[in-house]
Scaffold this motif. Structure first.
Motif, short mmCIF file in Angstrom:
data_model
loop_
_atom_site.label_atom_id
_atom_site.label_comp_id
_atom_site.label_asym_id
_atom_site.label_seq_id
_atom_site.Cartn_x
_atom_site.Cartn_y
_atom_site.Cartn_z
N MET A 188 51.06 18.81 56.42
CA MET A 188 50.72 17.40 56.61
C MET A 188 50.32 16.78 55.28
O MET A 188 49.60 17.38 54.49
CB MET A 188 49.56 17.24 57.61
N LEU A 227 48.55 13.09 54.42
CA LEU A 227 47.92 11.96 55.07
C LEU A 227 47.38 11.01 54.00
O LEU A 227 46.63 11.43 53.12
CB LEU A 227 46.77 12.45 55.95
N PHE A 278 46.53 4.16 58.20
CA PHE A 278 47.03 5.37 57.54
C PHE A 278 48.55 5.42 57.56
O PHE A 278 49.22 4.73 58.33
CB PHE A 278 46.48 6.63 58.21
N VAL A 298 50.65 14.88 61.58
CA VAL A 298 50.17 13.62 62.13
C VAL A 298 51.31 12.85 62.79
O VAL A 298 51.14 12.26 63.87
CB VAL A 298 49.47 12.77 61.05
N GLY A 327 51.39 8.84 57.22
CA GLY A 327 51.41 10.28 57.11
C GLY A 327 52.71 10.90 57.58
O GLY A 327 53.48 10.31 58.34
N MET A 371 45.21 7.74 53.62
CA MET A 371 44.26 6.98 54.44
C MET A 371 43.76 5.73 53.72
O MET A 371 43.39 5.77 52.55
CB MET A 371 43.06 7.86 54.80
#
Length: 298
Positions: free
Chosen positions: A194, A196, A137, A143, A139, A198
């Motif tokens: 956040m 993120l 990931f 995170v 981010g 992935m």
């Protein structure tokens, strides 16, 4: 029986001599049976795994790393840019071992070695962000702050629990940031706590159940979290309720899939890449589809 002509085995001594000797005793007998020539290298400093993989990668059939997510991150940054890339195998030797979980690799080292040396492989996507690569990931926001706030002493004693303690502490102090995001089919602006991106499915040993997520489809799963309440985290772990590719907000969340994206933030934010903090926004991300062949579990 699967055999390899030459394999490179890389491990880190940081865990301590007693723990290292125990780990090596659990895996090397199984590996050696399947390899004609086995080269074993012990690393001593940050970045050394990347250098070794870059130097030896095109001259070997198989690279096996014994370590945590940081060691795996170093390995992919050494292998991803090579013209000829060897098979990569992960033996889980860290705190969370998130990407090994994604590959269905047992967390017991002896069992992991046995499963890996059966030789089952899969071509997997690799993420590229600016000039670096990642498997799990990328981010910003919560995170990255969680990784930064992890207490080294707690991590050594409490293991994966330290990640949750840091997350709870970080949530209480989280401040929203402004972002602009350009993706294949989406142009988004707003505030979030956040973002993120992935490629894998686990963070801090927690599985984030993205709908229709695959690790070889050439797509990132992008999650935008609008606020830092506990309710938002509950929503994250119930993502099966979201449509598979929808940039409209559902509650405090937005989720969509894309093969590339550009992220700008105000203020400039530190970014977390596979648990490592060394870069910041703005960021350009692309998926390298089926870029690395890896040993996987059953």
């Amino acid at each position: 029986m699967v055999m390899y002509n030459h394999a490179l085995f890389i491990y880190n001594q940081a865990a301590g001599q007693a723990n290292t000797e125990k780990a090596l005793a659990a895996v090397l007998p199984e590996i050696s049976v399947h390899v004609k020539e086995l080269q074993i290298i012990q690393t001593e400093r940050e970045g050394e795994t990347t250098e070794i993989c870059r130097e030896w990668g095109e001259r070997t059939d198989l690279v096996i790393v014994l370590g945590g997510d940081g060691t795996v991150h170093e390995a992919i940054n050494g292998l991803a840019e090579l013209e000829i890339r060897p098979i990569l195998g992960i033996l889980p030797g860290g705190t969370c071992n998130d990407f090994s979980r994604m590959l269905r690799i047992p967390q017991n080292l002896a069992r992991a070695a046995k499963i890996l040396m059966q030789g089952k492989t899969q071509l997997l996507d690799v993420g590229k962000v600016n000039d670096h690569y990642f498997l799990n990931f990328w981010g910003v926001g919560l995170v990255a702050d969680t990784s930064t706030n992890i207490d080294a002493g707690q991590k050594k004693v409490l293991g994966k629990l330290s990640y949750f303690l840091s997350a709870l502490k970080t949530m209480q102090a989280a401040e929203p940031f402004h972002f602009t995001l350009e993706a294949d089919e989406h142009h988004l602006k707003g505030e979030a706590v956040m973002i993120l991106v992935m490629n894998g499915r686990y963070i801090g040993t927690n599985q984030i159940p993205f709908p229709n997520m695959k690790i070889d489809d050439g797509l990132f799963d992008v999650l935008i979290v609008r606020d830092s309440t506990f309710g938002s985290l509950i929503e994250v772990f119930n993502l099966e309720e979201l449509p598979p590719n929808n940039a409209e907000a559902v509650g405090n969340l937005q989720h969509f899939q894309t093969s590339s994206l550009s992220v700008q933030t105000s203020p400039v934010l530190e970014a977390d890449t596979d648990g490592e903090i060394y870069s910041e926004t703005p960021a350009e991300l692309i998926v390298l589809n089926k870029h690395i062949q890896m040993l996987v579990g059953d």
